[in-house]
Design an enzyme around this catalytic site. Structure first.
Site, PDB file in Angstrom:
ATOM      1  N   LYS A  38      30.010 -50.481 -11.373  1.00 16.62           N
ATOM      2  CA  LYS A  38      28.553 -50.252 -10.167  1.00 16.62           C
ATOM      3  C   LYS A  38      27.175 -50.145 -11.306  1.00 16.62           C
ATOM      4  O   LYS A  38      26.504 -51.176 -10.410  1.00 16.62           O
ATOM      5  CB  LYS A  38      29.592 -48.748 -10.385  1.00 16.62           C
ATOM      6  N   ASN A  41      26.132 -53.704 -11.931  1.00 13.29           N
ATOM      7  CA  ASN A  41      26.066 -54.251 -11.168  1.00 13.29           C
ATOM      8  C   ASN A  41      24.508 -53.485  -9.742  1.00 13.29           C
ATOM      9  O   ASN A  41      23.846 -55.014  -9.853  1.00 13.29           O
ATOM     10  CB  ASN A  41      26.517 -54.054  -9.671  1.00 13.29           C
ATOM     11  N   LEU A 220      27.746 -47.629   5.384  1.00  9.34           N
ATOM     12  CA  LEU A 220      28.933 -47.973   6.274  1.00  9.34           C
ATOM     13  C   LEU A 220      29.202 -48.895   6.413  1.00  9.34           C
ATOM     14  O   LEU A 220      30.672 -49.172   7.719  1.00  9.34           O
ATOM     15  CB  LEU A 220      27.777 -47.790   7.379  1.00  9.34           C
ATOM     16  N   ASP A 245      34.859 -61.501  -0.432  1.00  9.45           N
ATOM     17  CA  ASP A 245      34.926 -60.834  -1.562  1.00  9.45           C
ATOM     18  C   ASP A 245      33.612 -59.533  -1.365  1.00  9.45           C
ATOM     19  O   ASP A 245      32.266 -59.802  -1.498  1.00  9.45           O
ATOM     20  CB  ASP A 245      34.678 -61.719  -2.861  1.00  9.45           C
ATOM     21  N   GLY A 250      28.065 -52.282  -2.248  1.00 10.49           N
ATOM     22  CA  GLY A 250      27.832 -51.249  -2.001  1.00 10.49           C
ATOM     23  C   GLY A 250      26.493 -51.490  -2.641  1.00 10.49           C
ATOM     24  O   GLY A 250      25.594 -50.988  -2.871  1.00 10.49           O
ATOM     25  N   ASP A 251      27.028 -52.132  -4.511  1.00  4.16           N
ATOM     26  CA  ASP A 251      26.462 -51.802  -5.076  1.00  4.16           C
ATOM     27  C   ASP A 251      25.015 -53.019  -4.986  1.00  4.16           C
ATOM     28  O   ASP A 251      24.070 -52.129  -6.067  1.00  4.16           O
ATOM     29  CB  ASP A 251      26.977 -52.935  -6.454  1.00  4.16           C
ATOM     30  N   ALA A 281      26.169 -61.107   0.186  1.00  2.00           N
ATOM     31  CA  ALA A 281      27.275 -60.716  -1.418  1.00  2.00           C
ATOM     32  C   ALA A 281      28.289 -60.809  -1.364  1.00  2.00           C
ATOM     33  O   ALA A 281      29.361 -61.426  -1.819  1.00  2.00           O
ATOM     34  CB  ALA A 281      26.224 -59.273  -2.089  1.00  2.00           C
TER      35      ALA A 281
HETATM   36  O1  RIB Z   1      31.456 -51.239  -6.971  1.00  6.49           O
HETATM   37  C1  RIB Z   1      32.466 -52.259  -7.331  1.00  6.49           C
HETATM   38  C2  RIB Z   1      32.446 -52.284  -9.019  1.00  6.49           C
HETATM   39  O2  RIB Z   1      33.296 -50.994  -9.046  1.00  6.49           O
HETATM   40  C3  RIB Z   1      33.255 -53.556  -9.867  1.00  6.49           C
HETATM   41  O3  RIB Z   1      32.542 -54.157 -10.655  1.00  6.49           O
HETATM   42  C4  RIB Z   1      34.260 -53.143 -10.620  1.00  6.49           C
HETATM   43  O4  RIB Z   1      33.800 -53.013 -12.076  1.00  6.49           O
HETATM   44  C5  RIB Z   1      34.315 -51.290 -10.189  1.00  6.49           C
HETATM   45  O5  RIB Z   1      33.401 -50.762 -11.339  1.00  6.49           O
END
Ligand code: RIB
Length: 308
Positions: A38, A41, A220, A245, A250-251, A281
Site C-alpha cells: 500500500k 503504491n 466507495l 484487476d 484504492g492506493d 487503474a
Molecule cells: O492495496 C493493494 C496492496 O495491498 C497490494 O499491492 C498488496 O501488496 C497489499 O499490500
C-alpha cells in the site's frame, strides 16, 4: 513534495474463475508478480501525478527488495528513507483475482513489520520539505504514530489511510488532518455499516466526532467517494468501467487525490480526478503498473468525463 510512510510487498498474482471455498483447491492461470504494497503504491501514484515523492519503509536484502526499490527509483521517488534488512524477507502478498477482477489478498508483512519509530523520525528533513505525509496501517503502529506526531510537529498535512484495518486509539486519530478509509474500514472504525453514500455520510459524521479530524473521505469503490470537509460535503460519483484487476485502485485514488490537493486543486475536483485515476487503474493489470499519469487521466476525463 509528498512523503509516504508505508509498506512494500511483492504481489504474486493468480487469476481464477472464482475464489476457492475453504478447503477447496481450484485451477487458476496466468501467474505473475509485480511490485505492490500500500505504501509503495501510494508513493508511486503521487509520482505518476507529477508531484515529487519520498518513501520511508523497510524491505529485505533480497531480490524482491531490489526490484521494488528500483521500481520506485524509475519514477523518481526518493528512497533515502528505505531501510534494508538482512535478517528478514521483503513483504510478499498472494493475490487471487476472480473473473470480474475482484481480489482476495493475504500479506506476509516480512520486513514491513520491522520499521521503527526511530527510522521514521530520522527522516525529519523529508517531512519538513513536504506539503503532505501519507501513512497506512501495513507497518507497525509505533511507526504510524511517529509519522503522525512528526507531521504535526513539522506542520505538514497528515493523511491516514487506515488500511488494512487494525484497532486504533482515538489519540492516534486526533493527530490526523485527513482520514481516508474504504467502506469496510469505515464500518470497523465507527460501527456504522456502509453500503451507499447515505450510510457513508452517517459514518463520516461518527468518524469525525470520534477523531476530531476535520476532513474525512470514505471511498466507495466503483461508486466514488463521500467527502465530509469544511470546503465541500457530498458524494463524488465514480466511473463505470470494465474491471480486470482491482488491486491498488484504492492506493491510486489516495496518491492521486493528495497529489491534486497539494497542487491547490479544490477538494471536490481533486476527488473526481482521483476517481478517474482509480477507474483507469482497474482496467489495467498490476498495482503500480496500472497507475496512469496525470496527463493520461486528463485525456481520459476529456473523453469519458461527461459519462459520470
Ligand atoms: O492495496 C493493494 C496492496 O495491498 C497490494 O499491492 C498488496 O501488496 C497489499 O499490500
Amino acid at each position: 513534495m509528498i512523503t509516504v510512510v508505508g509498506s512494500f510487498n511483492m504481489d504474486l498474482f493468480i487469476e481464477a474463475p472464482r475464489f476457492p471455498a475453504p478447503g477447496e483447491a481450484i485451477l487458476g492461470r496466468n501467474f505473475r508478480r509485480a511490485p505492490g504494497g500500500k505504501g509503495a503504491n501510494q508513493a508511486y501514484a503521487v509520482a505518476r501525478m507529477g508531484v515529487p515523492a519520498a518513501m520511508i519503509g523497510a524491505v529485505g536484502q533480497d531480490a524482491f527488495g531490489d526490484e521494488m526499490v528500483a521500481n520506485l527509483l524509475e519514477v523518481g521517488i526518493g528512497t533515502r528513507g528505505v531501510v534494508r534488512r538482512d535478517t528478514v524477507a521483503s513483504g510478499t502478498a498472494v493475490v487471487i483475482l476472480d473473473a470480474t477482477g475482484q481480489n482476495q489478498i493475504v500479506v506476509a508483512n516480512g520486513a514491513n513489520d520491522t520499521l521503527t519509530a526511530a527510522e521514521v523520525l530520522a527522516q525529519r528533513d523529508s517531512f519538513v520539505r513536504s506539503q503532505a505525509v501519507i501513512v497506512q496501517l501495513e507497518t507497525p503502529m509505533e511507526a504510524v504514530e511517529a509519522t503522525l506526531r512528526l507531521a504535526r510537529e513539522c506542520r505538514v498535512i497528515s493523511v491516514l489511510n487506515p488500511a488494512p484495518y487494525a484497532p486504533v486509539t482515538d489519540a492516534l486519530l486526533h493527530l490526523c488532518d485527513w482520514i481516508i478509509p474504504n467502506e469496510n474500514e469505515t464500518a470497523k472504525l465507527t460501527g456504522v455499516e456502509v453500503h451507499d453514500s447515505a450510510s457513508a455520510a452517517s459514518a463520516a459524521v461518527v468518524l469525525k466526532l470520534r477523531s476530531a479530524c476535520p476532513r474525512v473521505a470514505v471511498t466507495l469503490g466503483a461508486n466514488g467517494v463521500w467527502l465530509d470537509t469544511p470546503e465541500f460535503t457530498g458524494h463524488v460519483p465514480g466511473f463505470k468501467v470494465q474491471a480486470v484487476d482491482t488491486v491498488g485502485a484504492g492506493d491510486t485514488f489516495i496518491g492521486a487525490f493528495v497529489a491534486r490537493l497539494v497542487r491547490g486543486v479544490p477538494v471536490r475536483e481533486a476527488a473526481r480526478f482521483a476517481c478517474a485515476a482509480a477507474a483507469m487503474a482497474v482496467t489495467r493489470r498490476g498495482a503500480q503498473a496500472s497507475i496512469p499519469t496525470a496527463n493520461e487521466v486528463e485525456e481520459w476525463l476529456r473523453q469519458n468525463g461527461a459519462a459520470a
